[in-house]
Design an enzyme around this catalytic site. Sequence first.
Site, PDB file in Angstrom:
ATOM      1  N   HIS A  47      -3.342  -9.475   3.445  1.00 43.31           N
ATOM      2  CA  HIS A  47      -4.770  -9.586   3.724  1.00 43.31           C
ATOM      3  C   HIS A  47      -4.999 -10.543   4.890  1.00 43.31           C
ATOM      4  O   HIS A  47      -4.434 -11.636   4.917  1.00 43.31           O
ATOM      5  CB  HIS A  47      -5.527 -10.118   2.504  1.00 43.31           C
ATOM      6  CG  HIS A  47      -5.732  -9.096   1.440  1.00 43.31           C
ATOM      7  ND1 HIS A  47      -6.042  -9.418   0.131  1.00 43.31           N
ATOM      8  CD2 HIS A  47      -5.686  -7.739   1.479  1.00 43.31           C
ATOM      9  CE1 HIS A  47      -6.174  -8.310  -0.573  1.00 43.31           C
ATOM     10  NE2 HIS A  47      -5.957  -7.286   0.223  1.00 43.31           N
ATOM     11  N   LYS A  56      -1.768  -2.598   8.005  1.00 44.40           N
ATOM     12  CA  LYS A  56      -2.914  -2.173   8.805  1.00 44.40           C
ATOM     13  C   LYS A  56      -2.809  -2.751  10.205  1.00 44.40           C
ATOM     14  O   LYS A  56      -2.358  -3.881  10.391  1.00 44.40           O
ATOM     15  CB  LYS A  56      -4.211  -2.642   8.139  1.00 44.40           C
ATOM     16  CG  LYS A  56      -4.554  -1.869   6.868  1.00 44.40           C
ATOM     17  CD  LYS A  56      -5.913  -2.275   6.336  1.00 44.40           C
ATOM     18  CE  LYS A  56      -6.310  -1.437   5.132  1.00 44.40           C
ATOM     19  NZ  LYS A  56      -7.653  -1.822   4.615  1.00 44.40           N
ATOM     20  N   ARG A  96       0.850  -1.190   0.000  1.00 47.10           N
ATOM     21  CA  ARG A  96       0.000   0.000   0.000  1.00 47.10           C
ATOM     22  C   ARG A  96       0.888   1.243   0.000  1.00 47.10           C
ATOM     23  O   ARG A  96       2.034   1.200   0.480  1.00 47.10           O
ATOM     24  CB  ARG A  96      -0.899   0.021   1.235  1.00 47.10           C
ATOM     25  CG  ARG A  96      -1.784  -1.219   1.392  1.00 47.10           C
ATOM     26  CD  ARG A  96      -2.522  -1.179   2.725  1.00 47.10           C
ATOM     27  NE  ARG A  96      -3.394  -2.360   2.893  1.00 47.10           N
ATOM     28  CZ  ARG A  96      -3.025  -3.483   3.486  1.00 47.10           C
ATOM     29  NH1 ARG A  96      -1.795  -3.603   3.961  1.00 47.10           N
ATOM     30  NH2 ARG A  96      -3.870  -4.491   3.606  1.00 47.10           N
ATOM     31  N   ARG A 114      -1.096  -2.061  -6.850  1.00 44.39           N
ATOM     32  CA  ARG A 114      -1.330  -3.195  -5.941  1.00 44.39           C
ATOM     33  C   ARG A 114      -2.251  -4.208  -6.613  1.00 44.39           C
ATOM     34  O   ARG A 114      -2.013  -5.420  -6.548  1.00 44.39           O
ATOM     35  CB  ARG A 114      -1.956  -2.659  -4.648  1.00 44.39           C
ATOM     36  CG  ARG A 114      -2.207  -3.694  -3.557  1.00 44.39           C
ATOM     37  CD  ARG A 114      -2.524  -2.961  -2.258  1.00 44.39           C
ATOM     38  NE  ARG A 114      -3.145  -3.801  -1.244  1.00 44.39           N
ATOM     39  CZ  ARG A 114      -2.479  -4.581  -0.399  1.00 44.39           C
ATOM     40  NH1 ARG A 114      -1.173  -4.670  -0.476  1.00 44.39           N
ATOM     41  NH2 ARG A 114      -3.128  -5.280   0.524  1.00 44.39           N
ATOM     42  N   HIS A 167      -3.432   2.460  -5.794  1.00 43.34           N
ATOM     43  CA  HIS A 167      -3.871   1.091  -5.519  1.00 43.34           C
ATOM     44  C   HIS A 167      -3.910   0.245  -6.789  1.00 43.34           C
ATOM     45  O   HIS A 167      -3.921  -0.989  -6.702  1.00 43.34           O
ATOM     46  CB  HIS A 167      -5.252   1.113  -4.857  1.00 43.34           C
ATOM     47  CG  HIS A 167      -5.268   0.432  -3.523  1.00 43.34           C
ATOM     48  ND1 HIS A 167      -4.409   0.756  -2.494  1.00 43.34           N
ATOM     49  CD2 HIS A 167      -6.025  -0.590  -3.043  1.00 43.34           C
ATOM     50  CE1 HIS A 167      -4.651  -0.020  -1.452  1.00 43.34           C
ATOM     51  NE2 HIS A 167      -5.614  -0.840  -1.753  1.00 43.34           N
ATOM     52  N   TYR A 202      -9.598 -10.894  -6.818  1.00 46.88           N
ATOM     53  CA  TYR A 202      -8.667 -10.904  -7.948  1.00 46.88           C
ATOM     54  C   TYR A 202      -8.862 -12.124  -8.847  1.00 46.88           C
ATOM     55  O   TYR A 202      -8.478 -12.110 -10.008  1.00 46.88           O
ATOM     56  CB  TYR A 202      -7.221 -10.834  -7.447  1.00 46.88           C
ATOM     57  CG  TYR A 202      -6.924  -9.535  -6.743  1.00 46.88           C
ATOM     58  CD1 TYR A 202      -6.837  -8.336  -7.455  1.00 46.88           C
ATOM     59  CD2 TYR A 202      -6.782  -9.480  -5.358  1.00 46.88           C
ATOM     60  CE1 TYR A 202      -6.590  -7.137  -6.813  1.00 46.88           C
ATOM     61  CE2 TYR A 202      -6.538  -8.290  -4.706  1.00 46.88           C
ATOM     62  CZ  TYR A 202      -6.449  -7.124  -5.443  1.00 46.88           C
ATOM     63  OH  TYR A 202      -6.220  -5.927  -4.803  1.00 46.88           O
TER      64      TYR A 202
END
Length: 300
Positions: free
Chosen positions: A272, A174, A150, A249, A246, A281
Amino acid sequence: MNDEQHHYLNSFIEYMQVEKNYSEYTIQYYRQDLEDFFLFMSEQGISALTTVEYSDGRLYLTELYQHQYSRASVARKISSLRSFYKFLMREKFVNENPFALLSQPKQHVQLPKFFYEEELEQLFQACDGEEFLSIRNRALLEILYATGIRVSECVNIQLQHIDFDFETIVVKGKGKKERIVLFGHFASDALWKYIHQARTGLMENASSHSYLFVNFRGEPLTDRGVRYILNKLIQKAALTGKMHPHMLRHTFATHLLNNGADLRTVQELLGHESLSSTQVYTHVTKEHLRKTYMSYHPRA
């Protein structure tokens, strides 16, 4: 907002900051969602959090639709309230979660946009040059595409986080969770050249710091700065539209899956927590296969 609401809102915010490690950006959304609901309570004459019922949640849901909120916004607001009441149950302040069974609107799944390899090549060509900023831009583009990190993770990379021997970088994702990402020889060469040539030059008149990517004044690059650079590259490469960071990414994940990588590996590389976040995806790659089939099969 009455004293009860104020007290439990602050307790919930503290819980998200300390125990959940949520970002300030995420917490702002929670705060706004809860304050909106407290206003609704006041308008409906509901004075206490303990008296909110399932029927009140249904009424609030109807009001959100009447105000023409998007499905994504409605789903987020209901999710915020469900989490808040889950916290209140944990604190033994309420016995039931009135939002637990409230059905959220089905959201339209928008497939992530990504770059084709030819478009990426045009972007890399737009970085050609021996000027300090051109060298930096190539290193930035190479790292974002090579790692799939990110932008917030990218701008916080420190020089000591990079291991050229193993071609790895430690990034904070995150919830301040650390993970190791990999990069290949293209990114390695671009990064080495940037650090030992361009960054040194850009830092000549700046205060010393260890942030990897810097602007033309030698100060740490910001999220907004990265967006500006990438959109300038889009213009220079004569590609249409604006480029959200993004997209690189998304491109990283899509290209890995298109070339045979398994979903679990891509999930770990992206950082994730849930496999469902990565599964979107697979829809992108299927759509890519469908378009290729329809374009080239004689009887498609």
